[in-house]
Design a protein around this motif. Structure first.
Motif, mmCIF file in Angstrom:
data_model
loop_
_atom_site.group_PDB
_atom_site.id
_atom_site.type_symbol
_atom_site.label_atom_id
_atom_site.label_comp_id
_atom_site.label_asym_id
_atom_site.label_seq_id
_atom_site.Cartn_x
_atom_site.Cartn_y
_atom_site.Cartn_z
ATOM 1 N N GLU A 203 0.836 -1.183 0.108
ATOM 2 C CA GLU A 203 0.024 0.194 -0.034
ATOM 3 C C GLU A 203 0.773 1.068 0.058
ATOM 4 O OE1 GLU A 203 -2.933 0.285 3.155
ATOM 5 O OE2 GLU A 203 -3.904 -1.411 2.520
ATOM 6 N N TRP A 205 1.031 5.625 0.227
ATOM 7 C CA TRP A 205 0.248 6.707 0.710
ATOM 8 C C TRP A 205 0.935 7.949 0.730
ATOM 9 C CZ3 TRP A 205 -4.725 5.869 1.299
ATOM 10 C CH2 TRP A 205 -5.356 4.263 1.633
ATOM 11 N N SER A 263 5.290 10.747 1.764
ATOM 12 C CA SER A 263 4.867 9.793 0.910
ATOM 13 C C SER A 263 5.450 8.262 1.729
ATOM 14 C CB SER A 263 5.339 9.923 -0.479
ATOM 15 O OG SER A 263 4.854 10.969 -0.990
ATOM 16 N N CYS A 265 5.079 3.779 1.889
ATOM 17 C CA CYS A 265 4.210 2.396 1.476
ATOM 18 C C CYS A 265 4.412 1.597 2.881
ATOM 19 C CB CYS A 265 4.941 1.651 0.553
ATOM 20 S SG CYS A 265 6.637 1.212 0.599
ATOM 21 N N GLU A 271 -4.961 0.279 5.688
ATOM 22 C CA GLU A 271 -5.617 1.577 5.786
ATOM 23 C C GLU A 271 -6.464 1.820 6.957
ATOM 24 O OE1 GLU A 271 -8.529 4.150 2.766
ATOM 25 O OE2 GLU A 271 -8.056 2.051 2.368
ATOM 26 N N LEU A 300 -5.059 11.731 4.417
ATOM 27 C CA LEU A 300 -4.238 10.636 3.858
ATOM 28 C C LEU A 300 -4.973 10.176 2.529
ATOM 29 C CD1 LEU A 300 -2.285 8.372 4.619
ATOM 30 C CD2 LEU A 300 -4.265 7.042 5.278
ATOM 31 N N CYS A 301 -4.252 10.119 1.585
ATOM 32 C CA CYS A 301 -4.448 9.939 0.148
ATOM 33 C C CYS A 301 -3.677 8.687 -0.462
ATOM 34 C CB CYS A 301 -4.658 11.085 -0.630
ATOM 35 S SG CYS A 301 -3.236 11.930 -1.069
ATOM 36 N N PRO A 302 -4.124 8.016 -1.526
ATOM 37 C CA PRO A 302 -3.261 6.897 -2.027
ATOM 38 C C PRO A 302 -2.281 7.722 -3.020
ATOM 39 C CG PRO A 302 -5.601 6.553 -2.512
ATOM 40 C CD PRO A 302 -5.604 8.145 -1.935
#
Length: 480
Positions: A203, A205, A263, A265, A271, A300-302
């Protein structure tokens, strides 16, 4: 465009300050505003001089009958801090400021206002352009590059000045006279980290922190305003399998960081846990942060990431940020508790493509008192294998409570306003310390109208303090 309710009196001062807000003047890009001042001087028939650093001195003859009075230097800096909120589109190199008046305060639309030190510059120019001002011979000194390290003052040619009395108009509390300022220095730190490819299953973010007050790392350091870098490091400790890819926090050595972006991972399926953790830490912060920081937000965003640090180095970097000192370190034993003797600002943290950059600065009145702090920071750098580049420091201005200029200013303030002013020193790097080191014979007094939130988008000028500030300046010049 000038607001309809823009202040009008004193006319010369407000007119010149408005012109200053319409001429972009970031540090090291002061040519246009300097030319504005030169054009006014030449129109009035006054001589001027420039040194190699770009500092400007305007020479103004004494008013009739004042030829035997001692020459007075009036000193200000031309540049301004350029900070805006994330949602404000503004190019400080080309765009004029958009002004607004509300509840007795003048500010700019989600940007710094530049009253630090544009208001003082405007007052000095008003002295030159207002025929009603009686004054001795004047030397108006406009320095450059103050906000990014006092470069103009450090490289100033003192042979351009003859005066032995100096009025600095760069302090920010009306009814206070300043007779001392902090010295300072700092460091740049660097280190390279190896990166590894991000697995397709990871993931990724982007976490953004915003809504802090930020502010001046000298005059506001005692307010315990939150540091965005410190808070982000704390927030990230709840991320499982954290791998850092990038960090962007802070803009300048003298600004408390108010926002930042990271940024990273992490383990798949994290999440919900991360969002729960972020909500928890934000609530914890609100229990102890000052009210000015209660607008803090975590978004928080991808993200899409190709490479990041490994988990061990990621945790090590968080440890470094957490351990790095920030804030007031010692308070004055002689002045009220809001006068800090020693402080440090963790100003910038940046990680891009495995390259770490950190900038920090510290302030002091007594340089010897700063030695233990310096040693602890350098020990931290050795422990984390950081390369160190030392910034050139600058001297402080040691308070002189027996100053004749101070006594004259106090007596005048008592006579004009019915009370003696507070006598203070400021925990910030006024150029007075540097100029005093270059001209030891000069007696200095510093004062100004009330400014709040300097070095942040909430910078604002209290309008009703400008008129008494101007009247005091005029009368002081009339009596010196």
């Amino acid at each position: 465009m000038m607001p309809a309710n823009y202040p009008r009196q004193p006319a010369h001062l407000w007119e010149h300050f408005y012109r200053f807000t319409q001429i972009p003047r970031p540090s090291r890009q002061e040519a246009a505003v300097r030319q504005y001042v030169i054009d006014l001087a030449e129109k009035a028939g006054h001589q001027h001089a420039l040194d190699e650093a770009g500092n400007l001195v305007i020479y103004i003859p004494a008013s009739p009958g004042r030829e035997d009075s001692p020459t007075v230097i009036i000193q200000n800096h031309l540049d301004m801090v350029t900070v805006k909120t994330a949602d404000r589109e503004h190019d400080f190199e080309t765009d004029p400021l958009s002004l607004q008046v509300e509840d007795g305060w003048l500010s700019a639309d989600r940007t710094t206002l530049g009253a630090d030190n544009g208001l003082g510059c405007a007052a000095a120019i008003a002295v030159m352009t207002d025929p009603e001002v009686s004054h001795p011979a004047l030397e108006l000194l406009f320095t450059v590059d103050e906000e990014t390290g006092l470069g103009g003052a450090l490289n100033f040619d003192p042979s351009l000045l003859s005066g032995t009395l100096m009025l600095n108009l760069d302090t920010e509390d009306w009814n206070e006279l300043y007779i001392g300022c902090a010295g300072g220095a700092g460091w740049h730190f660097a280190r390279s980290f190896s990166q590894e490819a991000v697995a397709a299953t990871a993931e990724c973010w982007q976490l953004t922190l915003r809504g802090l007050a930020g502010g001046h790392s000298g005059v506001q350091i005692h307010e315990q305003l939150a540091n965005a870098g410190k808070l982000l490091a704390e927030a990230l400790r709840g991320v499982p399998g954290l791998r850092l890819a990038s960090i962007e926090v802070g803009i300048a050595h003298n600004v408390i960081p108010r926002e930042g972006t990271v940024s990273f991972c992490c383990e798949p399926g994290s999440e919900a846990r991360i969002r729960e953790h972020l909500d928890k830490v934000r609530q914890q912060w609100l229990a102890y942060l000052p009210p000015a920081d209660h607008g803090v937000e975590l978004a928080l965003c991808p993200a899409q990431l190709a490479a990041a640090l490994d988990p061990v180095d990621s945790l090590r970097l968080l440890d470094l940020i957490s351990l790095f000192p920030h804030g007031a370190q010692a308070y004055s034993l002689e002045q009220p508790a809001d006068l800090v003797d020693l402080s440090i600002n963790l100003a910038v943290v940046r990680l891009q493509q495995g390259e770490l950059f950190i900038e920090s600065s510290y302030r002091f009145f007594n340089p010897d008192q700063s030695l233990p702090l310096q040693n602890s920071v350098l020990a931290l750098a050795r422990a984390f294998d950081l390369e160190v580049e030392v910034d050139v420091g600058y001297p402080g201005w040691q308070p002189d409570f027996s100053s004749p200029l101070l006594e004259q200013g106090c007596e005048l303030h008592q006579r004009m306003f019915g009370e003696r002013p507070a006598i203070k020193a400021i925990h910030a790097g006024l150029e007075c310390g540097i100029l005093k080191s270059k001209k030891p014979d000069v007696d200095i007094l510093s004062f100004g109208p009330t400014i709040r939130g300097a070095h942040s988008p909430s910078e604002r000028l209290r309008i009703d303090t400008v008129e008494p500030f101007w009247q005091f300046l005029k009368q002081l010049l009339a009596e010196l």
